[in-house]
Write an enzyme that holds these catalytic residues in place. Structure first.
Site, PDB file in Angstrom:
ATOM      1  N   SER A 115       7.535  -3.043 -15.916  1.00  0.00           N
ATOM      2  CA  SER A 115       6.257  -2.614 -16.490  1.00  0.00           C
ATOM      3  C   SER A 115       6.438  -1.285 -17.218  1.00  0.00           C
ATOM      4  O   SER A 115       5.863  -1.062 -18.284  1.00  0.00           O
ATOM      5  CB  SER A 115       5.210  -2.408 -15.391  1.00  0.00           C
ATOM      6  OG  SER A 115       4.564  -3.609 -15.091  1.00  0.00           O
ATOM      7  N   ASN A 166       5.673 -16.234  -8.112  1.00  0.00           N
ATOM      8  CA  ASN A 166       6.542 -15.613  -9.099  1.00  0.00           C
ATOM      9  C   ASN A 166       7.736 -14.895  -8.448  1.00  0.00           C
ATOM     10  O   ASN A 166       8.864 -14.990  -8.907  1.00  0.00           O
ATOM     11  CB  ASN A 166       5.698 -14.638  -9.929  1.00  0.00           C
ATOM     12  CG  ASN A 166       6.469 -14.063 -11.079  1.00  0.00           C
ATOM     13  OD1 ASN A 166       7.300 -14.743 -11.665  1.00  0.00           O
ATOM     14  ND2 ASN A 166       6.231 -12.810 -11.386  1.00  0.00           N
ATOM     15  N   LYS A 211       6.331   3.943  -4.409  1.00  0.00           N
ATOM     16  CA  LYS A 211       7.233   3.036  -5.125  1.00  0.00           C
ATOM     17  C   LYS A 211       7.733   3.673  -6.423  1.00  0.00           C
ATOM     18  O   LYS A 211       8.930   3.700  -6.697  1.00  0.00           O
ATOM     19  CB  LYS A 211       6.482   1.731  -5.434  1.00  0.00           C
ATOM     20  CG  LYS A 211       7.362   0.554  -5.747  1.00  0.00           C
ATOM     21  CD  LYS A 211       6.542  -0.684  -6.133  1.00  0.00           C
ATOM     22  CE  LYS A 211       5.908  -1.378  -4.966  1.00  0.00           C
ATOM     23  NZ  LYS A 211       5.327  -2.696  -5.336  1.00  0.00           N
ATOM     24  N   LYS A 213      -4.190   0.959  -7.639  1.00  0.00           N
ATOM     25  CA  LYS A 213      -4.332  -0.481  -7.412  1.00  0.00           C
ATOM     26  C   LYS A 213      -5.784  -0.859  -7.653  1.00  0.00           C
ATOM     27  O   LYS A 213      -6.679  -0.040  -7.421  1.00  0.00           O
ATOM     28  CB  LYS A 213      -3.968  -0.830  -5.960  1.00  0.00           C
ATOM     29  CG  LYS A 213      -3.556  -2.262  -5.769  1.00  0.00           C
ATOM     30  CD  LYS A 213      -2.131  -2.435  -6.212  1.00  0.00           C
ATOM     31  CE  LYS A 213      -1.517  -3.750  -5.879  1.00  0.00           C
ATOM     32  NZ  LYS A 213      -0.060  -3.684  -6.028  1.00  0.00           N
ATOM     33  N   THR A 230      10.462  -8.881 -10.923  1.00  0.00           N
ATOM     34  CA  THR A 230      10.344  -8.592  -9.488  1.00  0.00           C
ATOM     35  C   THR A 230      11.384  -9.411  -8.717  1.00  0.00           C
ATOM     36  O   THR A 230      12.106  -8.875  -7.866  1.00  0.00           O
ATOM     37  CB  THR A 230       8.910  -8.871  -8.982  1.00  0.00           C
ATOM     38  OG1 THR A 230       7.988  -8.268  -9.882  1.00  0.00           O
ATOM     39  CG2 THR A 230       8.697  -8.310  -7.600  1.00  0.00           C
ATOM     40  N   LYS A 263      -0.377   3.940 -12.074  1.00  0.00           N
ATOM     41  CA  LYS A 263       0.138   2.594 -12.402  1.00  0.00           C
ATOM     42  C   LYS A 263      -0.024   1.692 -11.200  1.00  0.00           C
ATOM     43  O   LYS A 263       0.257   2.086 -10.070  1.00  0.00           O
ATOM     44  CB  LYS A 263       1.638   2.726 -12.754  1.00  0.00           C
ATOM     45  CG  LYS A 263       2.248   1.454 -13.263  1.00  0.00           C
ATOM     46  CD  LYS A 263       2.088   1.319 -14.764  1.00  0.00           C
ATOM     47  CE  LYS A 263       2.435  -0.056 -15.270  1.00  0.00           C
ATOM     48  NZ  LYS A 263       1.388  -1.075 -15.012  1.00  0.00           N
TER      49      LYS A 263
HETATM   50  N1  GLU Z   1       1.695  -5.499  -8.787  1.00  0.00           N
HETATM   51  C1  GLU Z   1       3.075  -5.113  -8.906  1.00  0.00           C
HETATM   52  C2  GLU Z   1       3.472  -4.223  -7.744  1.00  0.00           C
HETATM   53  O1  GLU Z   1       2.865  -4.231  -6.700  1.00  0.00           O
HETATM   54  C3  GLU Z   1       3.378  -4.518 -10.266  1.00  0.00           C
HETATM   55  C4  GLU Z   1       2.631  -3.267 -10.597  1.00  0.00           C
HETATM   56  C5  GLU Z   1       2.891  -2.788 -12.022  1.00  0.00           C
HETATM   57  O2  GLU Z   1       3.691  -3.383 -12.703  1.00  0.00           O
HETATM   58  O3  GLU Z   1       2.233  -1.816 -12.395  1.00  0.00           O
HETATM   59  O4  GLU Z   1       4.464  -3.541  -7.791  1.00  0.00           O
END
Ligand code: GLU
Length: 426
Positions: free
Chosen positions: A359, A229, A102, A114, A198, A78
């Site tokens: 998410s 955001n 994370k 990513k 977030t 993810k």
């Molecule tokens: N880009 C966001 C992060 O760095 C969300 C990633 C996601 O929702 O998968 O946490």
């Protein structure tokens, strides 16, 4: 789509090395065996794809795209996709590993990934942006999927881009597959509350950390760097909880008002401004990014980009609490300086994890085909954020280390234990 210019990065450190420095410390404390260490250090998969596009003027231009999957240990991979002209594979590798830690720290059943496309969205038309997104998605068809790897928005990517990803994938698999990507528009199976999640998560952990420091919201001041955001929502929600937001910023610089900035007004100003920036906002006196970070305040929320708090400005930071809304805003070399000064830092992998947590909710709802209310999303988000923050706080106490190291210890330990029990195939 509002383009966010990368904030200036005067003291950029290699992000992969920055991530590894923290990981190494956690590995040492956990006395990780060499083989497991090597396994966790190496991304499971790294792909570079070429994205040829016929531009609006009829000429062909070739862009480069990346997707890095750091780990599948805890579940499908993810992580977001960013569009930026200066993005590198090293940066994507670091960000992918960050996603692993994370998700582990948040106790969400995902591995880390990513993606990125090296492009300057400011210089692209909507049609060109759509073509890039669809071709990038088509190139990754064997990698992404609701049970394999689920992308999401990140820097300069938004709900529209997620909708194109969902549609391209769906066309190829000959069915509508909503759970292949998160951060989608509500109408396509997005989750209520995802867009604000977030920033909401940042607000929740800020209040939790303030409680530990015995800082009263109504008597405290905050400075927020970045008004995208994450920054704008964090500022708005913290102001609603009684904090006085004395400075905000975006690519056009900082805006300072010791009586407090009217955040609602600033948000409306950006929405009405065709440039979608704070340029010309008169609710505060103009200051530089450097001055903003060094302001006298209780809480500092860097919510712009990586490498903002460095060994050069860390000695001048006056905040009592730093909550990392962005990914990697503090360099590894700044960590010991902040620690020495007694500044409590809530690290990115917890502080900004509200996005990936929502998410996860979106993915669950898409797979169930049953949708929750915003109240349910916010209530569950709060529960997960608080529980992760308390776990990190307790781990840091137990080992006598910073919250950052506490978070890494928790995450690395969880992934290492999972790897051990799954065993090595082959
Ligand atoms: N880009 C966001 C992060 O760095 C969300 C990633 C996601 O929702 O998968 O946490």
């Amino acid at each position: 789509m509002a383009y966010q210019e990368p904030a200036p990065i005067p003291d950029k450190e290699n992000p992969f090395e920055s991530m590894m420095k923290r990981f190494d410390k956690a590995a040492e404390i956990l006395q990780l065996e060499q083989g497991v260490y090597d396994f966790l250090k190496t991304p499971a998969l790294q792909v570079i794809v070429s994205i040829p596009i016929q531009m609006d003027d009829g000429k062909i231009k070739v862009f480069e795209g990346y997707r890095v999957i750091h780990s599948y240990a805890l579940g499908p991979a993810k992580g977001g996709i960013r569009y930026a002209p200066d993005v590198t594979l090293d940066e994507v590798k670091a960000l992918a590993a960050w996603m692993t830690w994370k998700c582990a720290v948040m106790d969400i059943p995902f591995g880390g990934a990513k993606g990125a496309v090296k492009c300057d969205p400011r210089k692209l038309t909507k049609v060109e942006l759509e073509k890039i997104t669809r071709r990038y998605t088509a190139n990754l068809l064997d990698i992404i999927g609701p049970d394999k790897d689920i992308p999401a928005p990140d820097l300069n990517t938004d709900e529209q881009i997620m909708a194109w990803i969902m549609d391209t994938y769906s066309m190829h698999v000959r069915r509508t597959e909503r759970a292949v990507v998160t951060g989608k528009p509500l109408i396509l199976g997005g989750s209520p509350g995802r867009r604000e999640a977030t920033g909401r998560g940042v607000m929740i952990v800020t209040l939790a950390a303030m409680e530990k420091l015995k800082l009263k919201p109504k008597k405290s001041t905050a400075v927020v760097q970045g008004f995208g955001n994450v920054g704008s929502v964090s500022a708005k929600l913290l102001a609603e909880r009684g904090l006085k937001i004395i400075a905000i910023s975006d690519i056009t610089g900082g805006y300072y008002n010791k009586k407090g900035i009217d955040i609602e007004k600033a948000i409306q100003y950006v929405q009405k401004n065709p440039e979608r920036t704070l340029e010309g906002f008169d609710g505060g006196e103009k200051i530089t990014n450097k001055e903003l970070l060094e302001l006298e305040c209780d809480v500092l929320i860097p919510a712009a980009r990586e490498d903002q708090i460095t060994k050069n400005n860390a000695p001048n930071i006056k905040a009592k609490l730093i909550v990392e809304g962005a990914n990697g805003p503090t360099t590894a070399s700044a960590d010991p300086i902040l620690e020495e000064k007694g500044i409590l830092v809530v690290p990115d992998i917890v502080a900004n994890a509200g996005g990936v947590t929502a998410s996860y909710f979106e993915w669950v709802q898409d797979r169930m085909g049953y949708y929750w209310t915003a109240e349910m999303v916010n209530e569950r988000l709060e529960r997960i954020m608080i529980s992760a923050f308390e776990n990190v706080y307790d781990t840091a106490k137990k080992y006598g280390v910073s919250l950052r190291l506490g978070a890494y210890i928790l995450a690395v330990d969880k992934v290492a234990k999972t790897l051990k029990i799954r065993g090595i195939y082959g």
